[in-house]
Each structure stands twice: as C-alpha cells, then as structure tokens.
Design an enzyme around this catalytic site. Structure first.
Site, short mmCIF file in Angstrom:
data_model
loop_
_atom_site.label_atom_id
_atom_site.label_comp_id
_atom_site.label_asym_id
_atom_site.label_seq_id
_atom_site.Cartn_x
_atom_site.Cartn_y
_atom_site.Cartn_z
N SER A 151 0.87 -1.18 0.00
CA SER A 151 0.00 0.00 0.00
C SER A 151 0.90 1.23 0.00
CB SER A 151 -0.87 -0.01 1.27
OG SER A 151 -1.44 1.26 1.48
N TYR A 164 -2.37 -0.76 10.10
CA TYR A 164 -2.41 -1.08 8.66
C TYR A 164 -1.11 -0.62 8.00
CZ TYR A 164 -4.04 -1.16 3.80
OH TYR A 164 -4.18 -1.40 2.45
P1 NDP Z 1 -11.49 -5.99 0.44
O1 NDP Z 1 -11.80 -5.65 1.85
O2 NDP Z 1 -12.44 -5.60 -0.63
O3 NDP Z 1 -11.24 -7.57 0.31
C1 NDP Z 1 -10.38 -8.19 1.22
C2 NDP Z 1 -10.46 -9.69 1.08
O4 NDP Z 1 -9.68 -10.28 2.12
C3 NDP Z 1 -11.89 -10.20 1.25
O5 NDP Z 1 -12.13 -11.24 0.34
C4 NDP Z 1 -11.91 -10.70 2.68
O6 NDP Z 1 -12.81 -11.76 2.91
C5 NDP Z 1 -10.48 -11.20 2.83
N1 NDP Z 1 -10.13 -11.26 4.24
C6 NDP Z 1 -10.12 -10.23 5.13
N2 NDP Z 1 -9.81 -10.70 6.35
C7 NDP Z 1 -9.64 -12.02 6.23
C8 NDP Z 1 -9.34 -13.06 7.14
N3 NDP Z 1 -9.18 -12.81 8.44
N4 NDP Z 1 -9.25 -14.32 6.70
C9 NDP Z 1 -9.43 -14.59 5.38
N5 NDP Z 1 -9.72 -13.66 4.46
C10 NDP Z 1 -9.83 -12.39 4.89
O7 NDP Z 1 -10.05 -5.39 0.17
P2 NDP Z 1 -9.33 -4.95 -1.19
O8 NDP Z 1 -9.70 -5.87 -2.27
O9 NDP Z 1 -9.52 -3.51 -1.34
O10 NDP Z 1 -7.80 -5.15 -0.78
C11 NDP Z 1 -7.02 -6.25 -1.23
C12 NDP Z 1 -5.59 -5.96 -0.84
O11 NDP Z 1 -5.16 -4.75 -1.47
C13 NDP Z 1 -5.38 -5.75 0.66
O12 NDP Z 1 -4.18 -6.34 1.05
C14 NDP Z 1 -5.32 -4.24 0.79
O13 NDP Z 1 -4.59 -3.85 1.92
C15 NDP Z 1 -4.63 -3.87 -0.51
N6 NDP Z 1 -4.83 -2.49 -0.94
C16 NDP Z 1 -6.08 -2.08 -1.36
C17 NDP Z 1 -6.27 -0.77 -1.79
C18 NDP Z 1 -7.61 -0.28 -2.25
O14 NDP Z 1 -7.75 0.94 -2.55
N7 NDP Z 1 -8.64 -1.11 -2.35
C19 NDP Z 1 -5.15 0.19 -1.81
C20 NDP Z 1 -3.89 -0.33 -1.36
C21 NDP Z 1 -3.77 -1.64 -0.95
P3 NDP Z 1 -14.37 -11.45 3.21
O15 NDP Z 1 -14.90 -10.71 2.00
O16 NDP Z 1 -14.95 -12.80 3.35
O17 NDP Z 1 -14.40 -10.63 4.45
#
Ligand code: NDP
Length: 250
Positions: A151, A164
C-alpha cells in the site's frame, strides 16, 4: 500493446488469499481465465463459492475452495493447508498474498490493542505462516512467483493509518528479506504490488465520502497482476510495483 496471452498461466496452480471479494476476487477470476487452477482462500464460504461457480462456468480449470479465517491461522493450520494443496494438485506455481484488513483509523496513542494484534495477524503473520509452509512446494516449480500486496502507506507512513501502515511496511520487509534469500537459486521470484486507490469495500471503508465511480476498478489492474504471476516476470525479484504507474493501467 498486446494483452496477456489467453494461456499465460496454463498448467499453473496459483493461490489467492482473500479471493472472495475485492481485488482478490477479480485476480482469482483473471488467473483462472488465463489458464490457472486457482486455490481460493478466504473468510466467507458463500463468496468463495460464487467465485468457484463463475470459474467453473467460464473455463476448464479446476479451482479449489479453502474457507479459512486468517485471524486464527497458526503453524499447524498453515502446514495442513500446504499438505492439502500438495495432495490436490501436487504443485504450486504462485501465491498472491492479497487478503488484508484495514483496522482502525486512529492515532497510535488511541489504537485499540486487540485491533492492532488482529491487523498484524491477518496482514503479516498469516502471510508469513502460509509462505513458510508453502515454500517447499513452490521450490519444486520451474519458476514460481510470490506477490505480496502492499500500500502507499507501507512505503511512507501516514498519521491515522496505524497498524495497517505498519503491517504494510512489514510486508515490504518480508518481501525484501525473502527475495534476497531466494535470489541465489532463481527458481522463485518475490515482489510487492501496491494496487493504489481501487474501487473495493476496503477503500470505501477508508474513504466513506469519496465517489467510488471515480476510482479504477480491480479489473483495470489485472495487466500487472498477470505479469507478476506469469512467465514474463521470470527473473524479476525483490521489486516494488505500483498499479497506478504500470503501462495499460488507468
Ligand atoms: P477488500 O476488503 O475488498 O477484500 C479483502 C479480502 O480479504 C476479502 O475477500 C476478505 O474476505 C479477505 N479477508 C479479510 N480478512 C480475512 C481473514 N481474516 N481471513 C481470510 N480472508 C480475509 O479489500 P481490497 O480488495 O480492497 O484489498 C485487497 C488488498 O489490497 C489488501 O491487502 C489491501 O490492503 C490492498 N490495498 C487495497 C487498496 C484499495 O484501494 N482497495 C489500496 C492499497 C492496498 P471477506 O470478504 O470474506 O471478508
């Protein structure tokens, strides 16, 4: 510029964590569309089943659902998971460490201690445990790729981003450390990817007043996600990538 070849990942097995929603969901679909058998690890079974069904409906690849809450992942569970992948496929060619949680947006002095531990567990410890357990299998592949999700606040700290931001700095550190360790053999490459502002639930939680329609969708980042997972990035190791500046991105 030509897009990624339709069979870019044919014959490969790729693990995507957080595959049920957001960027991970789109990456899993995209990897399957380009020929990979995708291991779908995530928290919510119904979301994983929807991705599984979409993959089965669209292609000939064989996905696998692994519902798992990374908050509770320990060494034994990670080892059992790796053994399960070996039993099911006999190989592993790539890992996209994508799952993550945002935690609280507050000053460190006010940061709830359990929330801190949860963010570090989901974003850092789980990726370490999975990587550690899966490295023997990855080492057997011809050219395996590990992609850690970073990030902007994992490269420059910012007030209120708390655990985070710290977890993403740790992610970058894990990437660099492991990349240096595997550099001699050249069989595994390890890189980090910052998707940047992307239209997902996490982004909406972090910026509730923002208009999501002004943000790029996960789909618009897939050229970079495919490049790093596919053979074109062979030999690229220990690098930090940004989706926002990748050719073909918005
Ligand atoms: P979302 O919150 O949309 O999706 C996150 C995913 O991770 C979901 O499928 C969620 O499952 C899963 N997840 C969360 N916690 C757990 C857990 N304890 N065990 C198993 N699965 C888990 O996030 P994004 O798609 O936006 O982010 C994806 C990655 O990109 C992350 O690492 C984030 O930090 C990074 N990122 C995102 C940005 C953005 O603008 N979106 C910017 C910079 C980095 P469930 O849906 O079932 O809860």
């Amino acid at each position: 510029m030509n897009g990624p070849a339709a069979d870019l990942l044919a014959g490969r097995v790729v693990l995507v964590t957080g595959a049920g929603d957001g960027i991970g969901r789109v990456a899993a679909l995209s990897y399957a569309q380009h020929g990979a058998d995708v291991v779908l690890l995530g928290r919510t079974r119904s979301k994983l089943e929807a991705v599984f069904d979409a993959i089965k409906a669209n292609g000939k690849t064989q996905p696998l659902i692994v519902p798992a809450d990374l908050l509770h992942l320990d060494e034994a569970a990670a080892d059992a998971f790796a053994a399960g992948v070996r039993d099911e496929y006999g190989r592993l060619d790539g890992v996209l460490h994508n799952a993550g949680i945002l935690g609280r947006r507050t000053l460190l002095v006010h940061y709830p201690v359990q929330a801190w531990f949860d963010v570090m567990q989901a974003n850092v410890n789980a990726a370490f445990l999975l990587t550690r357990a899966l490295l023997p299998l990855l080492n057997e592949a011809d050219d395996a790729s590990i992609v850690f999700t970073s990030s902007g606040v994992g490269r420059r700290g910012r007030a209120y981003w708390g655990a985070y931001a710290v977890s993403k700095f740790a992610t970058e550190g894990m990437m660099e450390t492991l990349a240096d360790e595997v550099a001699q053999t050249g069989r595994i490459r390890v890189n980090s990817l910052n998707p940047g502002a992307t239209r997902t639930a996490m982004r909406a939680a972090a910026y509730p007043t923002e208009d999501p329609n002004e943000l790029p969708s996960p789909q618009q980042h897939m050229a970079l996600y495919l490049y790093l997972m596919g053979p074109d990035s062979k030999g690229v190791n220990g690098q930090r990538f940004d989706a926002a500046t990748w050719p073909g991105s918005p």
